[in-house]
Design a protein around this motif. Sequence first.
Motif, mmCIF file in Angstrom:
data_model
loop_
_atom_site.group_PDB
_atom_site.id
_atom_site.type_symbol
_atom_site.label_atom_id
_atom_site.label_comp_id
_atom_site.label_asym_id
_atom_site.label_seq_id
_atom_site.Cartn_x
_atom_site.Cartn_y
_atom_site.Cartn_z
ATOM 1 N N TRP A 1 28.416 105.137 121.944
ATOM 2 C CA TRP A 1 28.768 104.899 123.341
ATOM 3 C C TRP A 1 29.941 105.756 123.797
ATOM 4 O O TRP A 1 30.134 105.950 124.987
ATOM 5 C CB TRP A 1 29.135 103.432 123.552
ATOM 6 N N SER B 1 24.654 95.631 124.594
ATOM 7 C CA SER B 1 23.378 96.107 125.123
ATOM 8 C C SER B 1 22.214 95.543 124.331
ATOM 9 O O SER B 1 22.350 95.180 123.161
ATOM 10 C CB SER B 1 23.324 97.636 125.071
ATOM 11 N N SER B 2 21.063 95.494 124.975
ATOM 12 C CA SER B 2 19.834 95.033 124.337
ATOM 13 C C SER B 2 20.037 93.599 123.844
ATOM 14 O O SER B 2 20.398 92.722 124.614
ATOM 15 C CB SER B 2 19.446 96.005 123.223
ATOM 16 N N GLY C 1 23.366 92.619 124.654
ATOM 17 C CA GLY C 1 23.501 92.188 126.035
ATOM 18 C C GLY C 1 23.119 90.728 126.201
ATOM 19 O O GLY C 1 23.757 89.977 126.948
ATOM 20 N N PHE D 1 24.316 95.033 129.402
ATOM 21 C CA PHE D 1 23.542 96.255 129.539
ATOM 22 C C PHE D 1 22.136 96.049 128.969
ATOM 23 O O PHE D 1 21.985 95.658 127.793
ATOM 24 C CB PHE D 1 24.206 97.408 128.778
ATOM 25 N N SER D 2 21.122 96.286 129.769
ATOM 26 C CA SER D 2 19.727 96.251 129.310
ATOM 27 C C SER D 2 19.435 95.037 128.437
ATOM 28 O O SER D 2 18.919 95.165 127.320
ATOM 29 C CB SER D 2 19.402 97.524 128.519
ATOM 30 N N THR E 1 20.326 97.489 134.255
ATOM 31 C CA THR E 1 19.064 97.680 133.544
ATOM 32 C C THR E 1 18.444 98.979 134.032
ATOM 33 O O THR E 1 18.588 99.347 135.201
ATOM 34 C CB THR E 1 18.109 96.505 133.825
ATOM 35 N N GLU F 1 12.828 101.321 130.713
ATOM 36 C CA GLU F 1 13.236 100.715 129.446
ATOM 37 C C GLU F 1 12.049 100.266 128.604
ATOM 38 O O GLU F 1 11.151 99.592 129.100
ATOM 39 C CB GLU F 1 14.104 99.484 129.718
ATOM 40 N N HIS G 1 16.281 102.721 127.493
ATOM 41 C CA HIS G 1 16.873 101.806 126.517
ATOM 42 C C HIS G 1 17.528 102.649 125.424
ATOM 43 O O HIS G 1 16.966 102.864 124.343
ATOM 44 C CB HIS G 1 15.780 100.907 125.933
ATOM 45 N N GLU H 1 21.511 104.495 123.817
ATOM 46 C CA GLU H 1 22.965 104.613 123.819
ATOM 47 C C GLU H 1 23.428 105.609 124.882
ATOM 48 O O GLU H 1 24.504 105.449 125.463
ATOM 49 C CB GLU H 1 23.465 105.038 122.438
ATOM 50 N N TRP I 1 23.707 103.710 128.115
ATOM 51 C CA TRP I 1 24.801 102.745 128.115
ATOM 52 C C TRP I 1 26.156 103.446 128.111
ATOM 53 O O TRP I 1 27.111 102.957 128.725
ATOM 54 C CB TRP I 1 24.641 101.805 126.929
#
Length: 423
Positions: free
Chosen positions: A198, A277-278, A281, A301-302, A332, A336, A375, A377, A380
């Motif tokens: 990130w 994230s994911s 998240g 995030f997502s 989002t 993705e 989706h 890094e 993000w």
Amino acid sequence: MPELRRRTRALPLLLAAGFAAAQPAGAQLTVRLAAVPDGTPAGAAVHVAGSFNGWNPADSAYRLARRGGAWEVTLPDSVRGPVEFKFTLGSWETVEVDSAGGGVANRSFTVPATGAATYAGAVAAWRDPHTAPRPASTATRSVAVLDTAFAMPELGRSRRVWVYLPPGYAASGRRYPVLYMHDGQNVFDAATAFAGEWGVDESLDSLHALGDPGAIVVAVDHGGERRLDEYSPWVHPRHGGGQGDEYADFLVHTLKPYVDRRFRTRPDRAGTAVAGSSMGGLVSLYAALRHPEVFGRAAVFSPSLWFAADSVLALARRSGPPRPGTRIYLVTGAREGDTPEAYVRDHRALVDTLAAAGFAAGREVQAHVRADGTHSERFWRREFPAAYLWLFGGPDARTGEPARPRIPLRKDAGPDGAPADPA
């Protein structure tokens, strides 16, 4: 078998010859390897990890079975549209590599909306965790490892924990807000990240140079094969889960008190945020809604809302109205995973549910769907500065936070510096 292996060495690394083909009734996407590379340990289990299973490298439901000299697995019928994936021997330390041992790009394939298809591929070699070269470290001087085996009594295990201190922390004497993050391997350092980092340290160092007062960031490594278990309190029938309560309790009752004792933090809820994230998240949202007395801010995030969408929305309905000063940032991408429309649908359902529960748009919730967001890094990393600045932005008369700088806008940007949302 030796003949098959000699033939494998001659195949290109990414024989991405996906094609529609007749399959048994009910079959969907079948992923197939004609052979495994030389040096594959006897009895090794080959897995496929991708956008369809949370990138879990050891997911037993996505283990390839040997059939007639080949290795293959048929994915669930729900997996449709564009997907990305890699082959592993059960961990990212033994992921597929090229013939020279270098990293390879994600494989990609678009699954048709109906019917069956086969993806046929070849793997040149597996990463050897004992000899494989790793990328050079990219962590800045602001980053340190707090502990390589920080105790997690709530889960009965330990984990590496990282800490970022703002430039000038030692001499400033001031107190700082704290952002707790997950998937710590990917937060600061390319040498530990599996699919890119990130660059949180570089982003915050740059913002500091523009006048941002800074924040402390504490990042906890994920638990490998336990990642999905820890990042959801709800159990998914195929992917696990169920330890999210214990993980959130670890953040609240063990990690945060330790950080507050050791560093000059602002321990109040307005000075405490959680982000990821994911699946990270998902657990960030969960932690903020379950412990609003601790986490006044969250960047989501997502989020993998598909993991337990009904339960997430039910929690959101019960969580309002929010406490004063709450800030939740949701972002989002419209591209993705294998079903991008599902990510967007779930994102909007969450926003609507929070609004119905009393969370005010713009004041307590900032929500964005980015037309070009994937989706990844990379996505993000790009979105992080805007989220951070909104979470800890000011001035705020209740907290005494100083104002934070604005991000310079690109010509194609929306009001927060990222590409404008789709209509």
